[in-house]
Design an enzyme around this catalytic site. Structure first.
Site, PDB file in Angstrom:
ATOM      1  CB  CYS A 180       1.549  -0.788  13.529  1.00 52.62           C
ATOM      2  SG  CYS A 180       1.925  -0.963  11.785  1.00 52.62           S
ATOM      3  CB  CYS A 202       3.021   7.788   2.934  1.00 51.31           C
ATOM      4  SG  CYS A 202       3.510   6.581   4.248  1.00 51.31           S
ATOM      5  CD  GLU A 248      -2.710  -0.996   2.596  1.00 56.67           C
ATOM      6  OE1 GLU A 248      -2.931  -0.085   3.160  1.00 56.67           O
ATOM      7  OE2 GLU A 248      -3.518  -2.147   3.003  1.00 56.67           O
ATOM      8  CB  CYS A 284       4.924  -1.367  16.238  1.00 58.19           C
ATOM      9  SG  CYS A 284       6.434  -0.728  15.672  1.00 58.19           S
ATOM     10  CB  CYS A 316       0.146   7.106  11.265  1.00 56.77           C
ATOM     11  SG  CYS A 316       2.007   6.964  11.182  1.00 56.77           S
ATOM     12  CB  CYS A 351       6.130  -4.498   9.049  1.00 58.16           C
ATOM     13  SG  CYS A 351       7.597  -3.527  10.043  1.00 58.16           S
TER      14      CYS A 351
HETATM   15  S1  SF4 Z   1       4.902   0.871  12.740  1.00 61.50           S
HETATM   16 FE1  SF4 Z   1       4.254  -0.835  11.510  1.00 61.50          FE
HETATM   17  S2  SF4 Z   1       5.094  -0.666   9.268  1.00 61.50           S
HETATM   18 FE2  SF4 Z   1       6.406   0.673  11.055  1.00 61.50          FE
HETATM   19  S3  SF4 Z   1       7.963  -0.712  11.996  1.00 61.50           S
HETATM   20 FE3  SF4 Z   1       6.103  -0.911  13.185  1.00 61.50          FE
HETATM   21  S4  SF4 Z   1       5.010  -2.722  12.278  1.00 61.50           S
HETATM   22 FE4  SF4 Z   1       6.478  -2.025  10.796  1.00 61.50          FE
END
Ligand code: SF4
Length: 348
Positions: free
Chosen positions: A110, A96, A83, A107, A327, A103
């Protein structure tokens, strides 16, 4: 067929000035087909079409938000998906971009992290996101002047491909971007930060810190146990000393986890002597998220405490929440009614 976007302008096919002509078609005019490159001899156009491809996507879908930003969903040629987000501001057009499918950082706030890691994107796949967005927006690719690598993925864990894409963005005969307008966002991979400092491309670095102490940080970024905050900040100090580029610290405020006034005070202490700007990010909710955002009053109080202690602080109120483009929300889930497929041929 090979991806032509992997090539630097001087490596493009053709003799002499033909290379510059092709680069102009790719990066100034945003050509979708080699047949559009009408000032090239027909035989060269046909040869290009046989050997090279212009796009890395099987499908491009666009999801416009009420606030003017647009989330793009790209189906790659191997069927994986990633994306990007287009954000038009009054005086600048920002994209972006993603550096990965999914990923590995995981996090807690996220949605991409919850997907896990798919694969790294190639330099051509990173650049192709920008070119597809420019085309859909009716812009020359060179009209997009700001790039943030804050989409899916940790750019410093895919540094080879990311650096190549960035170098092509900076190249005078390609996108001719200013390095100050390209930002790489990292959760803090010291080795990658040192390498970036050595490369000295002049790009901006944003560190997603999210907590001032290792214990809290590990709860927010599970992979953080590999790199203590002190080690990451040492790398950031080195980056600043080498490049003289002020580093931005990203801090997503999560209720009851990292939003207490003592944490603001500890953060301010940690940043002493480091020319850093703190960007506070309100949590953008997504289905199944294991965390909650700090209420608005708490965000304002945290910002105030940092400013009182002399830390330059801003709050990034997010855009594109209604289409999952804000975000931390990128995870291939989009509200159906807003679907606007690209015109014929735009998926290239
Ligand atoms: S915020 Fe999301 S995309 Fe960014 S490093 Fe952390 S898990 Fe990965």
């Amino acid at each position: 067929m090979r991806p032509i976007l992997e090539l630097f302008p001087e490596e493009l096919p053709g003799e002499g000035f033909r290379k510059a002509q092709i680069a102009h078609w790719l990066y100034a005019k945003g050509a979708l087909e080699f047949s559009e490159m009408t000032d090239l001899p027909k035989a060269l156009r046909e040869a290009l079409g046989r050997e090279w491809r212009l796009s890395e996507f099987a499908l491009v879908e666009a999801y416009p938000s009420r606030d003017g930003s647009v989330k793009y969903l790209f189906t790659l040629l191997d069927g994986q998906r990633t994306e990007a987000v287009y954000m038009p501001y009054e005086n600048r057009k920002t994209v972006c971009l993603s550096s990965m499918v999914g990923c590995p950082a995981g996090c807690a706030f996220c949605a991409t992290g919850a997907m896990g890691f798919g694969r790294n994107l190639t330099a051509a796949e990173i650049l192709s996101q920008l070119l597809a967005i420019a085309h859909h927006q009716g812009l020359s690719p060179r009209e997009i002047r700001n790039v943030v690598l804050m989409g899916m993925g940790e750019p410093l864990l895919n540094l080879g491909n990311v650096l190549k894409a960035v170098r092509i963005m900076l190249h005078k005969k390609a996108l001719a971007m200013s390095p100050r307008r390209i930002t790489l966002s990292t959760v803090g991979i010291p080795k990658g930060i040192y390498r970036l400092a050595e490369e000295d491309l002049g790009v901006r670095l944003a560190l997603s810190l999210h907590a001032p102490d290792d214990e809290t940080r590990k709860r927010i970024i599970p992979t953080a146990h590999r790199y203590p905050i002190a080690e990451i900040l040492e790398a950031v100090r080195h980056y600043y000393a080498k490049t003289k580029r002020r580093v931005t610290l990203e801090y997503t405020l999560l209720k009851g986890m990292n939003d207490d006034p003592w944490q603001a005070r500890l953060l301010a202490k940690l940043l002493k002597g480091l020319s850093a700007h703190v960007n506070l990010i309100p949590f953008n909710p997504w289905e199944g998220a294991p965390v909650e955002g700090t209420p608005r009053a708490g965000i304002l109080a945290f910002a105030e405490e940092l400013r009182r202690l002399g830390v330059p602080t801003s709050i990034r109120w997010s855009r594109g929440q209604d289409v999952g483009a804000a975000c931390g929300q990128l995870a291939l889930k989009v509200p159906k009614p807003l679907l606007t497929p690209l015109p014929e041929g735009a998926g290239r």
